[in-house]
Write an enzyme that holds these catalytic residues in place. Structure first.
Site, short mmCIF file in Angstrom:
data_model
loop_
_atom_site.label_atom_id
_atom_site.label_comp_id
_atom_site.label_asym_id
_atom_site.label_seq_id
_atom_site.Cartn_x
_atom_site.Cartn_y
_atom_site.Cartn_z
CD GLU A 197 -4.19 -2.49 6.78
OE1 GLU A 197 -4.08 -3.71 7.08
OE2 GLU A 197 -3.82 -1.56 7.52
CG ASN A 251 -3.46 1.61 8.60
OD1 ASN A 251 -3.84 0.85 9.48
ND2 ASN A 251 -2.92 1.15 7.47
CD GLU A 278 -7.02 -1.42 8.89
OE1 GLU A 278 -5.94 -1.41 9.51
OE2 GLU A 278 -7.28 -2.21 7.97
CG ASP A 293 -4.89 -1.81 12.55
OD1 ASP A 293 -4.81 -3.05 12.52
OD2 ASP A 293 -4.21 -1.05 11.82
CD GLU A 343 -3.70 -6.20 11.12
OE1 GLU A 343 -3.36 -5.38 10.26
OE2 GLU A 343 -3.58 -5.99 12.35
P1 C2E Z 1 -1.07 -2.23 10.16
O1 C2E Z 1 -2.13 -1.28 9.80
O2 C2E Z 1 -1.38 -3.18 11.24
O3 C2E Z 1 -0.70 -3.04 8.86
C1 C2E Z 1 -0.37 -4.32 8.83
C2 C2E Z 1 1.08 -4.48 8.74
O4 C2E Z 1 1.38 -5.85 8.83
C3 C2E Z 1 1.66 -4.04 7.38
O5 C2E Z 1 2.95 -3.57 7.56
C4 C2E Z 1 1.76 -5.35 6.63
O6 C2E Z 1 2.73 -5.33 5.61
C5 C2E Z 1 2.16 -6.27 7.71
N1 C2E Z 1 1.75 -7.64 7.41
C6 C2E Z 1 0.64 -8.07 6.82
N2 C2E Z 1 0.65 -9.43 6.75
C7 C2E Z 1 1.77 -9.85 7.35
C8 C2E Z 1 2.34 -11.13 7.60
O7 C2E Z 1 1.80 -12.18 7.25
N3 C2E Z 1 3.50 -11.18 8.23
C9 C2E Z 1 4.15 -10.03 8.62
N4 C2E Z 1 5.30 -10.14 9.26
N5 C2E Z 1 3.67 -8.82 8.39
C10 C2E Z 1 2.47 -8.73 7.77
P2 C2E Z 1 3.41 -2.24 6.91
O8 C2E Z 1 2.86 -2.02 5.59
O9 C2E Z 1 4.88 -2.16 7.08
O10 C2E Z 1 2.74 -1.17 7.87
C11 C2E Z 1 3.07 -1.05 9.17
C12 C2E Z 1 2.15 -0.14 9.87
O11 C2E Z 1 2.30 1.18 9.41
C13 C2E Z 1 0.67 -0.42 9.69
O12 C2E Z 1 0.25 -1.45 10.54
C14 C2E Z 1 0.03 0.87 9.99
O13 C2E Z 1 -0.13 1.00 11.38
C15 C2E Z 1 1.08 1.82 9.51
N6 C2E Z 1 0.68 2.34 8.16
C16 C2E Z 1 0.88 1.81 6.96
N7 C2E Z 1 0.39 2.61 6.01
C17 C2E Z 1 -0.14 3.68 6.61
C18 C2E Z 1 -0.80 4.86 6.16
O14 C2E Z 1 -1.05 5.11 4.98
N8 C2E Z 1 -1.21 5.70 7.10
C19 C2E Z 1 -0.99 5.48 8.45
N9 C2E Z 1 -1.40 6.37 9.32
N10 C2E Z 1 -0.39 4.39 8.91
C20 C2E Z 1 0.03 3.49 7.98
MG MG Z 2 -3.94 -1.30 9.58
MG MG Z 3 -2.66 -3.94 12.20
#
Ligand code: C2E
Ligand code: MG
Ligand code: MG
Length: 740
Positions: A516, A575, A607, A639, A695
């Protein structure tokens, strides 16, 4: 002070009616007393006129008797013999209407001898008359004796006397007795009655008039009258007699013996009926006023009832029956007028995911839940606090609390009560109610501004179920947001946004199944900023679309490089913010880039978060978009599956390739219930031919369970955190991608 004011306020119409009635009554009284005065004056004038005319009549009547006597006296010189004299006198008496005529000698002898002796009893009277010429004398019993001396040539000292009975004069004054209610009579200068109109007792005895029992005014008028009578002057006056009756008395001298014609009539002789008319007018006007007053009161009552009804419509939220925004504003203004600074807090509550409730349970159930929320909030208010629904699922409260801790405690109680076991059956899940608060430091501040601050605090709430207070920290946060917003274009141009890849590992064989792409901002000033801080912010102003597209191009470029390097292209999901769906042509730039970088089909996966699917307005577009995505070789996954309410229903309506089970599911993996739910979700997805990705997997236990449950892939710290591309490229070869 306040209640008095409000009582007076409510009594306003009655006071108005009373005041108008009093003014009208005073005017009526003034008018009627003026009318009465005028009538009394007219009565006096009338009585004066009538009695003056009568006095003239009586005087001329007396004169004519006297002249008739004088003409008889002329024929008696020389005096005929006794028989001839007697015959002549009898004949003349008959002709001239005298009861008797006689020649009376100085010694008192009368011819004819039959002349009634009682007329001659008081000789001195005759003697006086003889010396003073023609006279009329009052005799007892109201008969009048007229006398003239015989002409020169006749016997010396002889007089001709004629008696006329009182009836003659009585007949003259009788019509002026005013039907027995008044009295016309002739009195002498000392007030003794000479002739009264009838022998019957008049309504008032003259003796009563002159009695000392009359009031001072009457006494004064009477003494004035006595003076006038002595001076032979006429006059009129009103007075109240001893029996209480109001009388008008006029007096006119007659040209005989100093006699006076008295006319005494009741003062209400003319105004009597006028009084009755005035009284009747009073009654009519009072009745009219009463009817008008009652009509006015009825109008006021109707107006008030209508106003109350209008107010209740204008100030009631038809859905919950509680206060609406207008009512809140009104109640707040009252409160604010006596509110000490910094003593109250305005709270904004925004029920999360209410659209989902409406969507899944129906609008009716949604309304019932809103009613329930409103009632519960109201039940938890203290006196002097207010609550209202100001928008579909948004409420505001004004609490008499100033300390954040106290506010939080009160809100926790309210939300606790809303989510308690007593909640309606329709509300199957505990509600999340984001809260924002703003302390009212200056009650004069515009309510809209305070509410806006509480709303802003609510939007920027960082922790779930914890009220966010509008304070200096929040202001800092807002400033920072504004700064980040402003810096986005420059950061994009500088390439400060990076793609991080988090591997997805296939449970079946432990091979790398994909990754991802997650964005990271290496801010020149603030260092690394996680997406959770800036994505919601860019979603609010729409710039997330530019960022997503930027990231997508980075992904395409990476895949192109890998392919150019001869590596098999790894499926990469990215995403796609729900904001894209506001533009029906959002897919076009993605397609262009995909084509530009010649990315094969089935590699790129979009997603979409659950919330995207529940927006009623873009539902159709999302549905058709998925078809389009598939047509152009994109995959589509759902997602954060399981965060919302009716996630299962989504699988039926939207043709997604994979679901990404949210990490929330796995926090209680030890619980058998949790396991059962996860297993059945996975089984269902398998049945529908949908891949499953778990996830946020952090432990071996979670991974083992998911393998057993048949989950396709896992993504989480257990294998790897999101990695910068160079690190991912180092990490990936240890887990070569297996066949899909
Ligand atoms: P998401 O798409 O559900 O991404 C998964 C989030 O869970 C990611 O946080 C990831 O770092 C975190 N994660 C994955 N494995 C674990 C784990 O084992 N434990 C914990 N505590 N966390 C885990 P991240 O990178 O901070 O992203 C947060 C959210 O921000 C994403 O949720 C997504 O909704 C959004 N996001 C991130 N990048 C983009 C992007 O380029 N565009 C858009 N529109 N949204 C984004
Ligand atoms: Mg995602
Ligand atoms: Mg997610």
């Amino acid at each position: 002070m306040k209640p008095t004011k409000s009582i007076l306020f409510h009594l306003r119409p009655i006071i108005l009616i009373a005041a108008v009635s009093m003014v009208l009554s005073a005017l009526l009284l003034w008018n009627s007393s003026a009318l009465k005065r005028e009538l009394a004056h007219s009565t006096e004038e009338y009585v004066m006129d009538v009695s003056a005319q009568l006095a003239g009549d009586i005087s001329s009547r007396l004169d004519s008797f006297q002249q008739a006597l004088e003409s008889v006296a002329c024929t008696l010189s020389p005096l005929p013999d006794q028989d001839a004299l007697q015959a002549s006198l009898n004949r003349q008496a008959q002709i001239l209407g005298f009861d008797a005529l006689a020649v009376i000698a100085p010694g008192g002898a009368a011819v004819p001898q039959g002349f009634p002796k009682e007329y001659l009893q008081d000789r001195s009277v005759f003697q006086n008359k003889l010396s003073s010429g023609p006279a009329v004398t009052y005799l007892g019993g109201q008969d009048l004796l007229f006398s003239v001396p015989l002409e020169a040539g006749g016997p010396a000292g002889h007089i001709l006397a004629g008696v006329r009975s009182k009836e003659n004069i009585q007949a003259l004054i009788a019509p002026k007795s005013y039907n027995g209610r008044g009295l016309t009579c002739i009195v002498n200068s000392s007030g003794a009655v000479v002739i009264s109109p009838t022998d019957l007792k008049p309504f008032l005895q003259l003796g009563d008039i002159f009695s000392s029992g009359a009031d001072a005014k009457a006494q004064q008028a009477i003494s004035h009258m006595i003076t006038d009578m002595a001076a032979q002057r006429s006059g009129v006056f009103q007075f109240t007699a001893v029996d209480g009756s109001n009388l008008v008395l006029s007096y006119h001298p007659l040209n005989a013996n100093g006699w006076i014609l008295l006319t005494l009539v009741p003062a209400d002789l003319i105004s009597g009926n006028a009084g009755a008319y005035i009284f009747r007018s009073f009654l009519l006007i009072a009745g009219g006023l009463l009817v008008l007053g009652l009509l006015f009161l009825a109008l006021v009552q109707t107006y008030r009832a209508n106003r109350r009804q209008l107010e209740s419509v204008a100030y009631t939220d038809p859905l919950t029956g509680g206060l609406n925004r207008a009512a809140f504003q009104r109640a707040y203004q009252k409160l604010a007028s006596g509110m000490p600074p910094s003593s109250c807090t305005l709270v904004f509550l925004d029920v999360k995911g209410f659209k989902l409730i409406n969507e899944s349970l129906g609008v009716r159930a949604g309304n019932k839940i809103l009613q329930y929320i409103c009632q519960t909030l109201q039940q938890h208010l203290q006196p002097g606090e207010i609550a209202a629904r100001v928008n579909a699922d948004q409420f505001v409260l004004c609490l008499q609390e100033s300390a954040p801790g106290q506010v939080q405690a009160r809100l926790d109680k309210m939300v606790g009560a809303i989510n308690s076991s007593g909640r309606p059956a329709e509300l199957q899940y505990a509600l999340t109610i984001p809260q924002g608060a703003c302390r009212i430091d200056d009650p004069a501040t515009d309510l809209m501004l305070i509410e806006e601050r509480a709303r802003t605090a609510c939007k920027l709430q960082s922790e779930r179920s914890v009220c966010s207070f509008y304070n200096s920290d929040l202001i800092e946060k807002i400033k920072r947001e504004q700064e980040l917003n402003a810096q986005l274009p420059l950061s994009l141009a500088h390439g400060d946004f990076y793609v991080y890849l988090q591997p997805k590992v296939r449970l079946r064989d432990g091979a790398l199944g994909g990754a991802e792409a997650l964005v990271r901002w290496r801010h020149p000033q603030y260092g690394m900023i996680p997406p959770g801080e800036f994505i919601p912010l860019f979603e609010r102003n729409g710039s997330v679309c530019t960022l997503d597209l930027y990231l997508f191009e980075q992904i395409c470029a990476l895949l192109r490089r890998w392919m150019d390097q001869g590596r098999a292209p790894l499926p990469i999901s990215f995403n796609l913010s729900r904001v894209h769906f506001k533009n029906p042509n959002y897919l076009e730039p993605f397609l262009r880039l995909k084509e530009q970088y010649r990315i094969p089909n089935g590699i790129l996966e979009m997603e979409l978060t659950e919330s995207t699917f529940f927006d009623e307005q873009q539902r159709q577009l999302v549905q058709s978009s998925i078809v389009e995505m598939h047509r152009h070789g994109f995959l589509c996954s759902l997602d954060d599956f399981g965060v919302g309410f009716s996630a299962l229903a989504l699988l039926k309506d939207f043709d997604v390739d994979a679901i990404k089970l949210d990490r929330q599911f796995f926090s209680e993996i030890a619980s058998s219930k949790s396991r059962a739910v996860i297993s059945s979700f996975i089984a269902l997805a398998q049945t529908l031919g949908i891949h499953t990705v778990a996830e946020g997997i952090e432990t071996r236990e979670q991974a083992d369970f998911l393998r057993q449950a048949g989950c396709d892939m896992i993504q989480g710290f257990y294998f790897s955190k999101p990695l910068p591309i160079p690190e991912f490229e180092t990490w990936a070869p240890s887990r070569p991608p297996g066949p899909n």
